[in-house]
Design a protein around this motif. Structure first.
Motif, PDB file in Angstrom:
ATOM      1  N   ASP A   1      -7.630  -4.671  -4.259  1.00  0.00           N
ATOM      2  CA  ASP A   1      -7.386  -3.441  -4.785  1.00  0.00           C
ATOM      3  C   ASP A   1      -8.503  -3.242  -5.953  1.00  0.00           C
ATOM      4  O   ASP A   1      -8.739  -4.051  -6.846  1.00  0.00           O
ATOM      5  N   GLY A   2      -8.814  -2.135  -6.209  1.00  0.00           N
ATOM      6  CA  GLY A   2      -9.713  -1.630  -7.214  1.00  0.00           C
ATOM      7  C   GLY A   2      -9.284  -1.952  -8.445  1.00  0.00           C
ATOM      8  O   GLY A   2      -9.761  -2.514  -9.391  1.00  0.00           O
TER       9      GLY A   2
ATOM     10  N   SER B   1     -16.394   1.026  -1.318  1.00  0.00           N
ATOM     11  CA  SER B   1     -14.970   1.507  -1.851  1.00  0.00           C
ATOM     12  C   SER B   1     -14.565   2.455  -0.790  1.00  0.00           C
ATOM     13  O   SER B   1     -15.004   3.197  -0.285  1.00  0.00           O
ATOM     14  N   PHE B   2     -12.961   2.397  -0.714  1.00  0.00           N
ATOM     15  CA  PHE B   2     -12.441   3.296   0.055  1.00  0.00           C
ATOM     16  C   PHE B   2     -10.943   3.792  -0.598  1.00  0.00           C
ATOM     17  O   PHE B   2     -10.598   3.170  -1.629  1.00  0.00           O
ATOM     18  N   GLN B   3     -10.506   4.685  -0.016  1.00  0.00           N
ATOM     19  CA  GLN B   3      -8.902   5.353  -0.567  1.00  0.00           C
ATOM     20  C   GLN B   3      -7.893   4.918   0.510  1.00  0.00           C
ATOM     21  O   GLN B   3      -6.707   4.911   0.441  1.00  0.00           O
TER      22      GLN B   3
ATOM     23  N   ARG C   1       0.939  -1.329  -0.213  1.00  0.00           N
ATOM     24  CA  ARG C   1      -0.056  -0.074   0.022  1.00  0.00           C
ATOM     25  C   ARG C   1       0.947   1.299  -0.135  1.00  0.00           C
ATOM     26  O   ARG C   1       0.608   2.219  -0.770  1.00  0.00           O
ATOM     27  N   ALA C   2       1.832   1.357   0.525  1.00  0.00           N
ATOM     28  CA  ALA C   2       3.028   2.388   0.846  1.00  0.00           C
ATOM     29  C   ALA C   2       3.364   2.691  -0.564  1.00  0.00           C
ATOM     30  O   ALA C   2       3.749   3.831  -0.976  1.00  0.00           O
ATOM     31  N   LEU C   3       3.694   1.559  -1.377  1.00  0.00           N
ATOM     32  CA  LEU C   3       4.451   1.793  -2.584  1.00  0.00           C
ATOM     33  C   LEU C   3       3.263   2.015  -3.460  1.00  0.00           C
ATOM     34  O   LEU C   3       3.669   3.088  -4.461  1.00  0.00           O
ATOM     35  N   ARG C   4       1.860   1.622  -3.309  1.00  0.00           N
ATOM     36  CA  ARG C   4       0.809   2.322  -4.298  1.00  0.00           C
ATOM     37  C   ARG C   4       0.748   3.756  -4.032  1.00  0.00           C
ATOM     38  O   ARG C   4       0.545   4.759  -5.067  1.00  0.00           O
ATOM     39  N   VAL C   5       0.914   4.055  -2.648  1.00  0.00           N
ATOM     40  CA  VAL C   5       0.526   5.647  -2.118  1.00  0.00           C
ATOM     41  C   VAL C   5       1.854   6.473  -2.844  1.00  0.00           C
ATOM     42  O   VAL C   5       1.739   7.485  -3.307  1.00  0.00           O
TER      43      VAL C   5
ATOM     44  N   LEU D   1      -5.514   3.876  -6.316  1.00  0.00           N
ATOM     45  CA  LEU D   1      -5.655   3.728  -4.760  1.00  0.00           C
ATOM     46  C   LEU D   1      -6.872   3.124  -4.498  1.00  0.00           C
ATOM     47  O   LEU D   1      -7.012   2.832  -3.076  1.00  0.00           O
ATOM     48  N   ARG D   2      -7.866   3.011  -5.147  1.00  0.00           N
ATOM     49  CA  ARG D   2      -9.177   2.686  -4.784  1.00  0.00           C
ATOM     50  C   ARG D   2      -9.023   1.144  -4.170  1.00  0.00           C
ATOM     51  O   ARG D   2      -8.486   0.120  -4.631  1.00  0.00           O
TER      52      ARG D   2
END
Length: 174
Positions: free
Chosen positions: A119-120, A98-100, A66-70, A85-86
């Protein structure tokens, strides 16, 4: 003497199986390095060794991913970042919400029996790693320690060799 420097004005585009993610044309060096440092800190804080993922705790691995995606999303244009990020809380085939934010998604999923978070925009880990390498090359000039994924279009061509190749055996092949 005068030297002119061009600034990119068109977004960089990563085409992933027909899905286009648009990245900012230019990212200021300090913004890039700050977000890269946050990524490295998140990886270290979780104790995840990227070279040995088999021993990583799945929850820590999820937070590192997730940190990599951010990090990658911070370099994208807003619409692409939102898509990238969804997170979706799913139960069976149905998307419940759904969340961010990962923490919010985890809190919601914990209250839904049998729900899980996905992950979306589902991507293989290797594609995310390739995106990281590409982004580091684009904005960091390769200075953040990642290796380029291929030859650059701007690289000089190889010099022609002179003479004939030697006939001796290579020590490295011995």
């Amino acid at each position: 003497m005068r030297k002119s420097f061009a600034l990119h004005t068109e977004p960089h585009v990563a085409d992933i199986g027909g899905t286009e993610l648009k990245f900012q044309p230019e990212v200021f060096g300090d913004d890039f390095m700050d977000s890269y440092a946050e990524l490295r800190d998140a990886q270290k804080a979780k104790g995840v060794d990227i070279e040995n993922l088999a021993d990583a705790d799945p929850a820590d691995l999820r937070k590192t991913t997730r940190a990599l995606r951010v990090f990658l999303a911070r370099q994208m244009l807003p619409e692409a970042a939102e898509q990238f990020l969804r997170l979706e809380v799913v139960k069976g085939d149905r998307v419940l919400k759904s969340f961010q934010d990962l923490d919010e998604a985890e809190e919601f999923a914990a209250k839904q029996k049998g729900a899980r978070i996905v992950d979306g925009l589902r991507l293989p880990t290797r594609v995310i790693v390739e995106l990281l390498e590409w982004v580091v090359e684009l904005y960091g000039g390769g200075s953040a320690g990642a290796r380029p994924t291929g030859s650059s279009n701007g690289s000089a061509t190889r010099s022609p060799s002179r003479g004939t190749p030697g006939r001796g055996s290579s020590r490295s092949k011995a």
